[in-house]
Motif scaffolding. Structure first.
Motif, short mmCIF file in Angstrom:
data_model
loop_
_atom_site.label_atom_id
_atom_site.label_comp_id
_atom_site.label_asym_id
_atom_site.label_seq_id
_atom_site.Cartn_x
_atom_site.Cartn_y
_atom_site.Cartn_z
N LYS A 83 47.08 25.75 54.43
CA LYS A 83 47.73 26.05 55.70
C LYS A 83 46.99 27.11 56.52
CE LYS A 83 52.13 25.10 53.42
NZ LYS A 83 53.41 25.69 52.94
N ALA A 84 46.21 27.95 55.84
CA ALA A 84 45.47 28.99 56.56
C ALA A 84 44.48 29.66 55.62
CB ALA A 84 46.41 30.04 57.14
N VAL A 85 43.43 30.21 56.21
CA VAL A 85 42.43 30.99 55.48
C VAL A 85 42.57 32.45 55.93
CG1 VAL A 85 39.96 31.36 55.09
CG2 VAL A 85 40.88 29.03 55.26
N MET A 86 42.73 33.35 54.94
CA MET A 86 42.93 34.76 55.21
C MET A 86 41.63 35.52 54.93
SD MET A 86 46.08 34.83 56.12
CE MET A 86 47.46 33.65 56.07
N ASN A 87 40.97 35.98 55.98
CA ASN A 87 39.71 36.70 55.82
C ASN A 87 39.98 38.14 55.43
OD1 ASN A 87 36.84 36.61 56.01
ND2 ASN A 87 36.94 37.81 57.88
N LEU A 88 39.24 38.65 54.46
CA LEU A 88 39.43 40.03 54.03
C LEU A 88 38.70 41.03 54.91
CD1 LEU A 88 39.26 39.82 50.12
CD2 LEU A 88 41.21 40.52 51.52
N TRP A 89 37.78 40.57 55.75
CA TRP A 89 37.03 41.48 56.61
C TRP A 89 37.54 41.36 58.05
CZ3 TRP A 89 36.18 43.23 52.40
CH2 TRP A 89 35.15 42.95 51.51
N ALA A 90 37.28 42.39 58.83
CA ALA A 90 37.60 42.32 60.26
C ALA A 90 36.68 41.34 60.97
CB ALA A 90 37.49 43.71 60.88
N GLY A 91 35.41 41.30 60.56
CA GLY A 91 34.45 40.39 61.16
C GLY A 91 34.55 39.00 60.58
N GLU A 128 45.49 21.39 45.66
CA GLU A 128 46.77 22.05 45.40
C GLU A 128 46.88 23.41 46.08
OE1 GLU A 128 47.08 22.24 41.18
OE2 GLU A 128 47.24 20.06 40.92
N VAL A 129 45.87 23.79 46.83
CA VAL A 129 45.83 25.14 47.42
C VAL A 129 46.60 25.18 48.74
CG1 VAL A 129 44.30 26.86 48.47
CG2 VAL A 129 43.68 25.77 46.29
N ASP A 130 47.49 26.19 48.86
CA ASP A 130 48.24 26.38 50.10
C ASP A 130 47.56 27.39 51.03
OD1 ASP A 130 50.62 24.72 49.54
OD2 ASP A 130 50.88 26.13 47.88
N TYR A 131 46.92 28.41 50.46
CA TYR A 131 46.24 29.44 51.25
C TYR A 131 44.98 29.87 50.51
CZ TYR A 131 50.68 29.78 53.74
OH TYR A 131 51.81 29.48 54.47
N ILE A 132 43.96 30.24 51.28
CA ILE A 132 42.71 30.74 50.71
C ILE A 132 42.50 32.17 51.19
CG2 ILE A 132 40.20 30.48 50.63
CD1 ILE A 132 40.61 27.49 51.17
N ILE A 133 42.18 33.06 50.26
CA ILE A 133 41.74 34.42 50.60
C ILE A 133 40.21 34.40 50.54
CG2 ILE A 133 41.75 36.84 49.91
CD1 ILE A 133 44.55 36.31 48.70
N TYR A 134 39.58 34.77 51.64
CA TYR A 134 38.14 34.55 51.81
C TYR A 134 37.41 35.85 52.08
CZ TYR A 134 33.78 33.08 54.06
OH TYR A 134 32.46 32.91 54.38
N SER A 135 36.16 35.90 51.62
CA SER A 135 35.21 36.93 52.06
C SER A 135 33.83 36.31 52.08
CB SER A 135 35.23 38.14 51.12
OG SER A 135 34.50 37.85 49.93
N PRO A 136 32.89 36.89 52.84
CA PRO A 136 31.52 36.39 52.81
C PRO A 136 30.97 36.42 51.38
CG PRO A 136 31.81 37.91 54.63
CD PRO A 136 33.06 37.98 53.81
N ALA A 137 30.12 35.45 51.07
CA ALA A 137 29.53 35.31 49.74
C ALA A 137 30.58 35.04 48.67
CB ALA A 137 28.71 36.55 49.37
#
Length: 310
Positions: free
Chosen positions: A63-71, A41-50
């Protein structure tokens, strides 16, 4: 309703929940932000390492993964990730990096440790630094962060050389590229700042051979990625005096293990990956804007090119 999964580190939820919801409301998006949406049911994921997501296969609607870090080196090689990946590009990240880099560059340029650490009754007047135009600085990696740091150092009078894999043209920075350009950029540099992404081509880019190109007693500043430097080669160069000091914010293993030789080396300064910290208030707005673009059928901003790794 747009279902957004907060799949970053669980201990970040408390500081991000309110700013993200505020940003979504301001953007006019109807969002259900949660840490436990069902994957289908997820449309977008907010992601960070670990974070809580490592297998992206079940997220068939995402539809997309949004990384919280620049790397993005912790995720870009994930074979289960088939969704578009967006890295974090935030003015506050750039500002934080510029302040950290300029601060540590000036610290070593001015020799501040001689007086800050030498409060022992000795009048140390025998040392005075050159002026900035006589102190060549090289930045490896002149993307957004590297270019911003280079401009700030230029404003202080430092001659700045920037190196990248591909050709760049940035005002106030002597831009070099390719293998020949790397050797030229490092030869005689007195301060070297690493702001490259970690890819197979950049791992150990600062090795024994290249450390030997620097001016004797040069300073190495690394707020980029730990694997950019051959740790053993750096320790040997510090022991020999070829490198006078290394200020390191990033490491191959983080937190840096208590028994790592860097802790015991007096000419190394360890900072705990704080050079450019993502700030919830500003990054939340960037994520909301990018999701709004996706919902409107517009191209996402800051898409990662997985063929080059950033």
């Amino acid at each position: 309703m747009i279902n957004v999964l907060f799949g970053a580190k669980p201990d970040m939820w408390a500081e991000y929940e309110a700013p993200l919801n505020d940003a979504f409301a301001k953007s006019g998006l109807q969002v259900d932000l949660s840490v436990d949406h069902a994957p289908s049911e997820v449309d977008y994921i907010i992601y960070s390492p670990a974070g809580t997501v490592s297998d992206f296969t079940p997220f068939t609607r995402c539809k997309a993964v949004m990384n919280l870090w620049a790397g993005v080196d912790s995720i870009v090689g994930n074979q289960t990730l088939t969704q578009p990946l967006c890295r974090m590009v935030d003015d506050s990240l750039s500002r934080g990096m510029v302040e950290w880099v300029v601060g540590h560059t000036l610290r070593h340029h001015l020799g501040m440790d001689r007086h800050i650490l030498g409060q022992d009754g000795v009048w140390r007047s025998e040392f005075f630094p050159p002026v900035a135009p006589d102190r060549p600085v090289t930045i490896l990696g002149i993307g957004q962060l590297g270019a911003a740091c280079g401009q700030a150092l230029h404003q202080l009078g430092f001659p700045v050389t920037g190196w990248s894999r591909s050709a760049m043209d940035i005002p106030n920075i002597r831009c070099l590229q390719g293998d020949a350009g790397l050797q030229k950029a490092l030869t005689g540099a007195e301060i070297v700042i690493l702001l490259l992404p970690h890819t197979p081509r950049t791992e150990n880019i600062l090795n024994a051979e290249r450390l030997a190109l620097l001016a004797s007693g040069a300073c190495v500043i690394n707020p980029g990625r730990g694997p950019l430097i051959d740790d053993n080669a750096l320790l040997a160069a510090l022991d020999s005096g070829q490198i006078g000091h290394a200020t390191l914010d990033v490491f191959r293993a983080e937190p840096l293990p208590a028994d790592h030789p860097f802790w015991a080396q007096p000419q190394v300064t360890v900072t705990p990956h704080i050079a450019a910290t993502t700030r919830p208030e500003t990054s939340s707005g960037i994520i909301a804007d990018n999701i709004k673009r996706g919902e409107a059928g517009e191209p996402f901003l800051h898409l990662v090119d997985r063929t080059v790794g950033y």
